[in-house]
Design a protein around this motif. Structure first.
Motif, PDB file in Angstrom:
ATOM      1  N   ILE A  98     -27.639  30.082 -19.978  1.00 33.88           N
ATOM      2  CA  ILE A  98     -28.971  30.445 -19.233  1.00 33.88           C
ATOM      3  C   ILE A  98     -28.527  31.694 -18.806  1.00 33.88           C
ATOM      4  O   ILE A  98     -29.391  31.954 -18.634  1.00 33.88           O
ATOM      5  CB  ILE A  98     -28.016  29.554 -17.680  1.00 33.88           C
ATOM      6  CG1 ILE A  98     -28.124  28.140 -17.502  1.00 33.88           C
ATOM      7  CG2 ILE A  98     -28.531  30.192 -16.093  1.00 33.88           C
ATOM      8  CD1 ILE A  98     -28.031  27.604 -16.557  1.00 33.88           C
ATOM      9  N   GLY A  99     -27.494  32.060 -18.693  1.00 32.61           N
ATOM     10  CA  GLY A  99     -27.341  34.294 -19.157  1.00 32.61           C
ATOM     11  C   GLY A  99     -28.092  34.695 -19.514  1.00 32.61           C
ATOM     12  O   GLY A  99     -28.591  35.205 -19.695  1.00 32.61           O
ATOM     13  N   ASP A 100     -28.714  33.846 -21.141  1.00 35.07           N
ATOM     14  CA  ASP A 100     -29.163  34.638 -22.101  1.00 35.07           C
ATOM     15  C   ASP A 100     -30.278  34.301 -21.973  1.00 35.07           C
ATOM     16  O   ASP A 100     -30.891  35.239 -22.280  1.00 35.07           O
ATOM     17  CB  ASP A 100     -28.684  33.504 -23.981  1.00 35.07           C
ATOM     18  CG  ASP A 100     -27.424  34.189 -24.392  1.00 35.07           C
ATOM     19  OD1 ASP A 100     -26.782  35.216 -23.905  1.00 35.07           O
ATOM     20  OD2 ASP A 100     -27.072  33.296 -24.624  1.00 35.07           O
ATOM     21  N   LEU A 110     -31.959  33.879 -18.931  1.00 33.43           N
ATOM     22  CA  LEU A 110     -31.943  35.123 -17.859  1.00 33.43           C
ATOM     23  C   LEU A 110     -32.242  36.477 -18.544  1.00 33.43           C
ATOM     24  O   LEU A 110     -32.683  37.655 -17.792  1.00 33.43           O
ATOM     25  CB  LEU A 110     -31.115  35.594 -16.943  1.00 33.43           C
ATOM     26  CG  LEU A 110     -31.207  33.846 -15.706  1.00 33.43           C
ATOM     27  CD1 LEU A 110     -29.808  34.306 -15.043  1.00 33.43           C
ATOM     28  CD2 LEU A 110     -32.484  34.235 -14.919  1.00 33.43           C
ATOM     29  N   ASP A 111     -31.517  37.048 -19.576  1.00 34.28           N
ATOM     30  CA  ASP A 111     -31.622  38.433 -20.235  1.00 34.28           C
ATOM     31  C   ASP A 111     -32.252  38.895 -21.327  1.00 34.28           C
ATOM     32  O   ASP A 111     -32.564  39.556 -21.518  1.00 34.28           O
ATOM     33  CB  ASP A 111     -30.035  38.570 -20.972  1.00 34.28           C
ATOM     34  CG  ASP A 111     -29.085  38.635 -19.674  1.00 34.28           C
ATOM     35  OD1 ASP A 111     -28.950  38.650 -19.072  1.00 34.28           O
ATOM     36  OD2 ASP A 111     -27.647  38.464 -20.232  1.00 34.28           O
ATOM     37  N   ARG A 122     -39.263  36.015 -19.948  1.00 34.45           N
ATOM     38  CA  ARG A 122     -38.546  34.795 -19.527  1.00 34.45           C
ATOM     39  C   ARG A 122     -40.124  33.557 -19.645  1.00 34.45           C
ATOM     40  O   ARG A 122     -41.102  33.939 -19.325  1.00 34.45           O
ATOM     41  CB  ARG A 122     -38.441  34.666 -17.815  1.00 34.45           C
ATOM     42  CG  ARG A 122     -37.339  36.230 -17.858  1.00 34.45           C
ATOM     43  CD  ARG A 122     -36.459  36.637 -16.822  1.00 34.45           C
ATOM     44  NE  ARG A 122     -35.526  37.114 -16.269  1.00 34.45           N
ATOM     45  CZ  ARG A 122     -34.712  37.463 -14.816  1.00 34.45           C
ATOM     46  NH1 ARG A 122     -35.605  36.895 -14.183  1.00 34.45           N
ATOM     47  NH2 ARG A 122     -33.920  37.664 -14.805  1.00 34.45           N
ATOM     48  N   PRO A 142     -29.609  34.996  -7.922  1.00 38.94           N
ATOM     49  CA  PRO A 142     -30.697  35.753  -7.296  1.00 38.94           C
ATOM     50  C   PRO A 142     -31.581  35.880  -8.343  1.00 38.94           C
ATOM     51  O   PRO A 142     -32.707  35.418  -7.555  1.00 38.94           O
ATOM     52  CB  PRO A 142     -29.892  36.720  -6.906  1.00 38.94           C
ATOM     53  CG  PRO A 142     -28.537  37.245  -6.700  1.00 38.94           C
ATOM     54  CD  PRO A 142     -28.114  36.291  -7.811  1.00 38.94           C
ATOM     55  N   ASP A 143     -31.935  36.149  -9.681  1.00 40.49           N
ATOM     56  CA  ASP A 143     -32.943  35.452 -10.249  1.00 40.49           C
ATOM     57  C   ASP A 143     -33.206  34.029 -10.764  1.00 40.49           C
ATOM     58  O   ASP A 143     -34.384  34.598 -11.496  1.00 40.49           O
ATOM     59  CB  ASP A 143     -32.402  35.824 -11.688  1.00 40.49           C
ATOM     60  CG  ASP A 143     -32.292  37.673 -11.910  1.00 40.49           C
ATOM     61  OD1 ASP A 143     -33.057  38.387 -10.428  1.00 40.49           O
ATOM     62  OD2 ASP A 143     -31.413  38.643 -13.093  1.00 40.49           O
TER      63      ASP A 143
END
Lengths: 283, 540
Positions: free
Chosen positions: A76-78, A80-81, A85, A110-111
Motif C-alpha cells: 500500500i505504501g508503494d 501511495l509513493d 496513482r 490521510p492519503d
C-alpha cells in the motif's frame, strides 16, 4: 484527491475472485489497481490483456491486477509513493482475514480514503461455515464489518439463512463497478448512471456548511444510499471532500468541483427518499 | 604450509557419543578430519597447530531453529525493553523497568542524534509494567519537536509522541479503531495494529522489510549469532523474492560466519508455494539452505490470539484466531507432503497443534512417505497426547522454552492458569514420547542465546524466581543436545552439523566455561568467546 481503498473480504471459495474477475473486465472508466492473493485464479478475456507478467496483468481498460507480495501494508505504501496513482485501490483480503483490519488503514492514512468493505458470502456454504466451532466466529466477523454483503451461488433460489443482514445477490447485479468502487462525478459515463441495478442521485448545495453539521446530515442519509462522494463548500472559501460508504462518513479538506453524487441499489432506495432527505439539507 | 589445522582446547564436548570429549580436533577443507589428542591427525600428513581456542570449552556450533532475521537489523532502533540486552556490537542496553526509565534512557540516546531526526524505539512490553501505561506525555518529555515512536515487543502496537501524531493527522477529531483516545478526548499516543500504525511508519520511514533483506541486515544477523555461539540459524518466515536471494547469496559467500536457513512463508495457493520452494531449493549453497516452508496457524498465547482447547483462557477471552484457516492448513500439508517439501508449522495453542497434526495425518494417508520431518514450532501447549501423536506421525517439535522465564508468571496469572502453565513448553513429555526436539528463542521476540534457552529448559524458572512445572525440566546434557544435534535434526542437517564428528563441518561454539561442569543455574552465565565456522575462527 485521496486514493480510495475498497477491501473485498469473504471466506475461502466464497466468490471473491468471481467478483474481481467481473470488476476487471467491466468498462467502468476507472483505472483500478487490484491486489490479489492468488494470481492464478484471475481470469479475464485474453483480448482485454495489454501486458502480462509473473505477478501482474495490465488491461486495455486501464486496470492493473497484481499480487500483493509478502507485506500488504508495504505494498500500500508503494502505491501511495508512485507518481501516478490509480483512481481506486482494491485489495482482496485472504479467506480468513478480517477485512476491516485492512480497510481501517484508509481511515487512518490521510492519503487514502475509505472505500468500504465488500464481503462475499457463498449462499450454499455460509450457514455451515458460520456455525463451525473452529472458524465460525471469524466467518461471521467478516459479515459484521461489511458495508455491503454480496451473496454468490444463489442460482436455484439458495440463500444463507444465518446471514441476518441485508445482502445483494451477485447474480442480480449487472455491473459490479459502482458497488465496489462507486463513481466519481467526472468520470461516470452517462449510460452507467441509468443502469437498472442502481439508483443514481446527485445534489448540490448553495451555502457553506460547518464540518460537524455536514457530518450529522450525512449520517442521517437513507441507508440504501450506500455510496456518496463529492465536494461541498466550507466556511472561509474552503472546500470539504466527502466520502460516504456504508456507515463510514469521511469529511476532510480538499478541492474539486462542488456537488455530490451517490448510488444505491434499485429496490433498496427510492429517489423520493433521497430527495426528501436532501431538501431538508439544501441550505 | 599444511592444509590440516589441529585446534587445541581445554575440552571439546562433541555431542557424538562415540567420542564424547577430546582435547584436540583436526580440520581440513572446513570439515572435521580427526578427533582426539594433539597427535590425532598425524596419520593424515603434516599438521599445523592452532592454539587460539586454548583454555576454552568448545561445543558444536549452536543451532537456532526458530528466529527471524530482523533480530540483527532491529538494532538500528533504540532498545527500550524491560530486560538487559546486548546489541550486535556487544554494547549492553540496560533494561528499562518503567515509563520514566524509558524517558530517561531515550533522552540520553537523543543526545547522539541530529536535532530533528526521528527516534524509533523497540522492545517495549507493557505486560511487565506495573506503573501507568506509556503515553505521548511521557514521550513529549524526551522531545516535543522530533517525532518519536516506540514499537512494542509484539510489533502489533506502538506509542508515539505529539509531534508524530501531528504528522499523521491524528487529533481529537480522529475516529479510527486502534488510535486510542484518552479521557480528555485526545489520542493517548498508543496505536494498535498495522492500520493505525501505518501513517506513522510511512512518515518516519520505519520499514520492516529493510530489517531482513538488506546486506546490512544479513551481516547484523551474523554478528548477533556470533555473540550467541550460533553457527547455523533459521529465518523462519521469509518472503524471498528472486532479488532477495541474489543479495543473500552474495553476502553469505566467502568467509561469512553463519549458515542461514531461510524458510519460505506459506500463505496462499499451495501449488504456487511448492513451486517456489522447489526453485529456491535449487539455489541453496553451504551457507544458505532453502527449500522448506513455514505455515502460520494461530496467534500468540499472551496476546490471547492462540487457538486453545477446552476450557480456553482463564479470563474468558474469546478463543483466539486463525491466521490460516484449518481447511487451508489441510491443503498446504497435502501439497507439501506430496511434493516432499519439509514444513515448519507455527502452533502456539493446543487446538492449533491438534489441527496441524490432523492435517499431517491426512496428508500422510494420501501421500505416504517417510523422512519428511515436518516440525511443529513453538508447541507451547502441547501435552502428552499431542506429543505421542507427533511421534507416531514422524514429526519433530521445536519448543519455545524461553517463554517459561519471560512470560511464565503472566501465563499463570492471565492466560492459562497454574495447572496448564505447569505443562507449557513440555520438553520432558516430548522426550518421553520419543519426539525429536529443539529449543528456541524466536529472536527478536526474546533474545538469541541457545545457552540461555537451554537454561530455561533445564531450570524452568520464571522472572519471579519460581519453578514452573519441575517435572518437565531437562537435564543439562539433554538441553545441550537439543540446541545442537536436536536442532540440526529438525533442519535435516544432522549429517553435516550438530556434533563434532569426522566428516562434519568444522562449526564450533567457543565458550568461556564448561556447561557440563557448572551449576545448572549458571548455564546462562557462561560467556561466549566466538565461533568457528567451516574451520575459520571468528572470535569476538
Amino acid at each position: 484527491m485521496s486514493l480510495p481503498l475498497t477491501v473485498i473480504g469473504g471466506y475461502l471459495g466464497a466468490g471473491k475472485t468471481t467478483l474481481i474477475n467481473r470488476l476487471l473486465a467491466e468498462d467502468h472508466g476507472l483505472q483500478l489497481l487490484i491486489m490479489v492473493n492468488d494470481f492464478g485464479a484471475i481470469n479475464v478475456d485474453a483480448s482485454l490483456i495489454e501486458a502480462a507478467g509473473d505477478d501482474m496483468i495490465a488491461l486495455s481498460n486501464g486496470c492493473v491486477c497484481c499480487t500483493m507480495g509478502a507485506d500488504l501494508f508495504l505494498a500500500i505504501g508503494d502505491v501511495l509513493d508512485r507518481d501516478l496513482r490509480p483512481d481506486h485501490l482494491v485489495i482482496e483480503a485472504s479467506g480468513i482475514a478480517d477485512p476491516a483490519a485492512i480497510a481501517r488503514v484508509a481511515i487512518a492514512e490521510p492519503d487514502l480514503v475509505y472505500g468500504g468493505v465488500v464481503t462475499v458470502v457463498d449462499a450454499l456454504e455460509y450457514d455451515r461455515l458460520s456455525n463451525d466451532p473452529q472458524i465460525g466466529a471469524q466467518v461471521r466477523g467478516q459479515v459484521d464489518v461489511a458495508d455491503v454483503v454480496v451473496v454468490s451461488k444463489t442460482d436455484g433460489g439458495a440463500w444463507p439463512e444465518a446471514l441476518g443482514v441485508a445482502a445483494v445477490p451477485l447474480a442480480e447485479i449487472d455491473v459490479v463497478g459502482p458497488l465496489v468502487c462507486g463513481m466519481t462525478p467526472a468520470q461516470v459515463p452517462e449510460g452507467l448512471a441509468t443502469h437498472p441495478s442502481y439508483v443514481r442521485w446527485h445534489g448540490t448545495m448553495r451555502g457553506a456548511v460547518e464540518r460537524s453539521d455536514l457530518i450529522a446530515r450525512l449520517e442521517a442519509r437513507p441507508v440504501g444510499l450506500f455510496r456518496m462522494k463529492g465536494f461541498v463548500s466550507a466556511p472561509q472559501g474552503r472546500v470539504w471532500e466527502v466520502h460516504c460508504v456504508g456507515r463510514q462518513v469521511t469529511v476532510k479538506e480538499g478541492s474539486g468541483p462542488l456537488g455530490l453524487v451517490g448510488i444505491g441499489l434499485s429496490g433498496r432506495v427510492k429517489r423520493s427518499q433521497l430527495d426528501n432527505w436532501w431538501r431538508g439539507f439544501d441550505l | 604450509m599444511s592444509d590440516i589445522t589441529v585446534f587445541a582446547a581445554d575440552k571439546f564436548i562433541t555431542m557424538d557419543p562415540n567420542m564424547p570429549e577430546a582435547t584436540h580436533v583436526a580440520v581440513r577443507d572446513g570439515r572435521v578430519l580427526a578427533i582426539g589428542d594433539a597427535q590425532c591427525a598425524d596419520a593424515w600428513g603434516p599438521v599445523q597447530h592452532d592454539d587460539r581456542l586454548k583454555g576454552a570449552t568448545v561445543l558444536p556450533g549452536l543451532i537456532e531453529g526458530h528466529a527471524h532475521m530482523m533480530a540483527g537489523a532491529i538494532w538500528r532502533y533504540a532498545y527500550v525493553g524491560y530486560h538487559d540486552r546486548i546489541d550486535p556490537e556487544g554494547k549492553l542496553w540496560p533494561g528499562l523497568p518503567d515509563a520514566d526509565a524509558v524517558v530517561t534512557g531515550l533522552k540520553d540516546y537523543a543526545k547522539g542524534l541530529e536535532s530533528d531526526a526521528p527516534i524509533v524505539g523497540w522492545g517495549f512490553d507493557p505486560i511487565f509494567l506495573t506503573s501507568e501505561r506509556l503515553s505521548r506525555d511521557h514521550l513529549d518529555q524526551i522531545s516535543p519537536d522530533r517525532p518519536i515512536a516506540i514499537i512494542f515487543s509484539n510489533f502489533h502496537l506502538m506509542c508515539v509522541n505529539s509531534r508524530a501524531l501531528e504528522m499523521a493527522g491524528y487529533d481529537a477529531g480522529t475516529n479510527v479503531e486502534g488510535v486510542i483516545m484518552g479521557q480528555n478526548g485526545r489520542p493517548t499516543g498508543e496505536l494498535q495494529e498495522m492500520a493505525a500504525m501505518f501513517p506513522i511508519m510511512r512518515r518516519l520511514g520505519i520499514d520492516f522489510r529493510g530489517l531482513s533483506q538488506t546486506p546490512e541486515a544479513i551481516r547484523a544477523y551474523a554478528k548477533v549469532a556470533q555473540r550467541a555461539g550460533v553457527t547455523t540459524i533459521t529465518d523462519l518466515f521469509s518472503s524471498m523474492e528472486d532479488e532477495d536471494v541474489d543479495v543473500m547469496l552474495e553476502v553469505t559467500s566467502g568467509d561469512f560466519p553463519l549458515r542461514i536457513v531461510p524458510v519460505l512463508g506459506a500463505m496462499g495457493d499451495p501449488a504456487t508455494i511448492a513451486d517456489k520452494a522447489e526453485r529456491l531449493a535449487k539455489r541453496s549453497t553451504d551457507k544458505l539452505r532453502m527449500g522448506a516452508v513455514k505455515l502460520m496457524t494461530d496467534g500468540s498465547i499472551q496476546g490471547w490470539t492462540a487457538r486453545v482447547r477446552w476450557p480456553g483462557y482463564i479470563g474468558g477471552q474469546p478463543n483466539g484466531m486463525w491466521n490460516t484457516a484449518p481447511e487451508a492448513i489441510y491443503a498446504l500439508c497435502a501439497e507439501m507432503q506430496a511434493r516432499g517439501i519439509q514444513m515448519h508449522i507455527h502452533v502456539n495453542g493446543d487446538e492449533a497443534a491438534e489441527v496441524s497434526l490432523d492435517a499431517i495425518e491426512a496428508a500422510l494417508s494420501a501421500h505416504p512417505g517417510q523422512g519428511h520431518r515436518h516440525v511443529l514450532q513453538h508447541c507451547q501447549m502441547m501435552d502428552r497426547d499431542l506429543y505421542e501423536r507427533a511421534a507416531e506421525l514422524g514429526c519433530c517439535t521445536n519448543i519455545f522454552s524461553n517463554h517459561i522465564w519471560y512470560f511464565g508468571d503472566q501465563h499463570v496469572a492471565l492466560t492459562l492458569g497454574e495447572d496448564r502453565a505447569h505443562r507449557m513448553d513440555a520438553a520432558r513429555s516430548a522426550l518421553d514420547a520419543g519426539v525429536p526436539i529443539a529449543l528456541h528463542s524466536d529472536a527478536p521476540v526474546t533474545p538469541l542465546g541457545p545457552l540461555f534457552t537451554a537454561w530455561c529448559a533445564v531450570n524452568r524458572r520464571t522472572m519471579s524466581g519460581r519453578v514452573l512445572g519441575a517435572v518437565q525440566c531437562l537435564t543439562v546434557p539433554e538441553a545441550l543436545y537439543a540446541i545442537t544435534m536436536g536442532a540440526a535434526f529438525t533442519l535435516k542437517l544432522d549429517s553435516e552439523i550438530g556434533s563434532i564428528s569426522v566428516g562434519k563441518r568444522a562449526d564450533f561454539a567457543v565458550l568461556g566455561d564448561d556447561p557440563t561442569g557448572v551449576d545448572p543455574m549458571a548455564l546462562k552465565d557462561i560467556s561466549v568467546l566466538g565461533t568457528v565456522s567451516g574451520g575459520t575462527v571468528h572470535l569476538l
